[in-house]
Design a protein around this motif. Structure first.
Motif, PDB file in Angstrom:
ATOM      1  N   ILE A  24      -2.638   1.257   6.641  1.00  0.00           N
ATOM      2  CA  ILE A  24      -1.337   1.929   6.631  1.00  0.00           C
ATOM      3  C   ILE A  24      -0.286   1.040   7.276  1.00  0.00           C
ATOM      4  N   LEU A  25      -0.679   0.326   8.315  1.00  0.00           N
ATOM      5  CA  LEU A  25       0.270  -0.522   9.033  1.00  0.00           C
ATOM      6  C   LEU A  25       0.473  -1.887   8.386  1.00  0.00           C
ATOM      7  N   SER A  26      -0.354  -2.237   7.384  1.00  0.00           N
ATOM      8  CA  SER A  26      -0.234  -3.585   6.827  1.00  0.00           C
ATOM      9  C   SER A  26      -0.098  -3.672   5.307  1.00  0.00           C
ATOM     10  N   GLU A  27      -0.590  -2.687   4.568  1.00  0.00           N
ATOM     11  CA  GLU A  27      -0.533  -2.752   3.093  1.00  0.00           C
ATOM     12  C   GLU A  27       0.918  -2.776   2.612  1.00  0.00           C
ATOM     13  N   PRO A  28       1.203  -3.526   1.559  1.00  0.00           N
ATOM     14  CA  PRO A  28       2.557  -3.478   0.984  1.00  0.00           C
ATOM     15  C   PRO A  28       2.891  -2.047   0.547  1.00  0.00           C
ATOM     16  N   LEU A  29       4.128  -1.651   0.775  1.00  0.00           N
ATOM     17  CA  LEU A  29       4.554  -0.299   0.409  1.00  0.00           C
ATOM     18  C   LEU A  29       4.753  -0.150  -1.093  1.00  0.00           C
ATOM     19  N   ILE A  30       5.043  -1.264  -1.751  1.00  0.00           N
ATOM     20  CA  ILE A  30       5.180  -1.239  -3.213  1.00  0.00           C
ATOM     21  C   ILE A  30       4.350  -2.378  -3.793  1.00  0.00           C
ATOM     22  N   SER A  31       3.993  -2.255  -5.049  1.00  0.00           N
ATOM     23  CA  SER A  31       3.111  -3.234  -5.673  1.00  0.00           C
ATOM     24  C   SER A  31       3.734  -4.629  -5.761  1.00  0.00           C
ATOM     25  N   ALA A  32       5.046  -4.718  -5.728  1.00  0.00           N
ATOM     26  CA  ALA A  32       5.712  -6.019  -5.800  1.00  0.00           C
ATOM     27  C   ALA A  32       5.619  -6.792  -4.484  1.00  0.00           C
ATOM     28  N   GLY A  33       5.166  -6.154  -3.405  1.00  0.00           N
ATOM     29  CA  GLY A  33       4.939  -6.842  -2.136  1.00  0.00           C
ATOM     30  C   GLY A  33       5.946  -6.508  -1.048  1.00  0.00           C
ATOM     31  N   ILE A  89       5.239   5.862  -8.192  1.00  0.00           N
ATOM     32  CA  ILE A  89       3.836   5.477  -8.418  1.00  0.00           C
ATOM     33  C   ILE A  89       3.310   4.730  -7.190  1.00  0.00           C
ATOM     34  N   ASP A  90       4.112   3.790  -6.681  1.00  0.00           N
ATOM     35  CA  ASP A  90       3.704   3.050  -5.483  1.00  0.00           C
ATOM     36  C   ASP A  90       3.564   3.992  -4.288  1.00  0.00           C
ATOM     37  N   TYR A  91       4.486   4.939  -4.141  1.00  0.00           N
ATOM     38  CA  TYR A  91       4.409   5.901  -3.027  1.00  0.00           C
ATOM     39  C   TYR A  91       3.133   6.732  -3.142  1.00  0.00           C
ATOM     40  N   SER A  92       2.834   7.212  -4.332  1.00  0.00           N
ATOM     41  CA  SER A  92       1.625   8.002  -4.551  1.00  0.00           C
ATOM     42  C   SER A  92       0.380   7.185  -4.227  1.00  0.00           C
ATOM     43  N   ASN A  93       0.343   5.941  -4.674  1.00  0.00           N
ATOM     44  CA  ASN A  93      -0.803   5.064  -4.381  1.00  0.00           C
ATOM     45  C   ASN A  93      -0.928   4.802  -2.885  1.00  0.00           C
ATOM     46  N   TRP A  94       0.198   4.623  -2.208  1.00  0.00           N
ATOM     47  CA  TRP A  94       0.174   4.373  -0.771  1.00  0.00           C
ATOM     48  C   TRP A  94      -0.318   5.607  -0.020  1.00  0.00           C
TER      49      TRP A  94
END
Length: 120
Positions: A24-33, A89-94
């Motif tokens: 949660i603290l390190s993954e990109p918030l969106i797929s583009a980085g 989509i990125d928010y849902s995946n996150w």
């Protein structure tokens, strides 16, 4: 956590709690980085890079705190949250990484929101 629990969680795709927190603290918030999201936040808010990075970190900690109940974000964190939600989509995946979909509830009274200094 027992070895059985660790193996079972890995098998069903649920990371142990420490690993989840780290992601949660390190993954990109969106797929583009990371950088793409930072650029988007700077473009929409006019913030410099250092403030953008600080507020994104605050947003991540805010979202972690939401796992234990509803919270009211600061105005800056709320701006980042809105921009993240727009990448639906990125928010849902996150949220899947978080293990819980965090719904935005913009119905807090303005006088309560204005008094919020620290959310975590």
């Amino acid at each position: 956590m027992s070895i059985f629990s660790t193996i079972f969680n890995a098998f069903r795709g649920t990371p142990p709690e420490q690993t989840r927190r780290e992601r949660i603290l390190s993954e990109p918030l969106i797929s583009a980085g990371h950088e793409a999201f930072e650029r988007r936040v700077m473009q929409e808010t006019g913030w410099p890079l250092d403030k953008t990075r600080r507020v994104i970190t605050e947003y991540r900690h805010f979202m972690l705190s939401c796992l234990s109940g509803d919270r009211i974000p600061t105005q800056d964190v709320d701006k980042v949250w809105h921009l993240h939600i727009l990448a639906s989509i990125d928010y849902s995946n996150w949220c899947k990484i978080m293990g819980k979909f965090i719904h935005h509830k913009p119905d807090a009274p303005k006088e309560v929101v204005d008094k919020v200094d620290v959310v975590f």
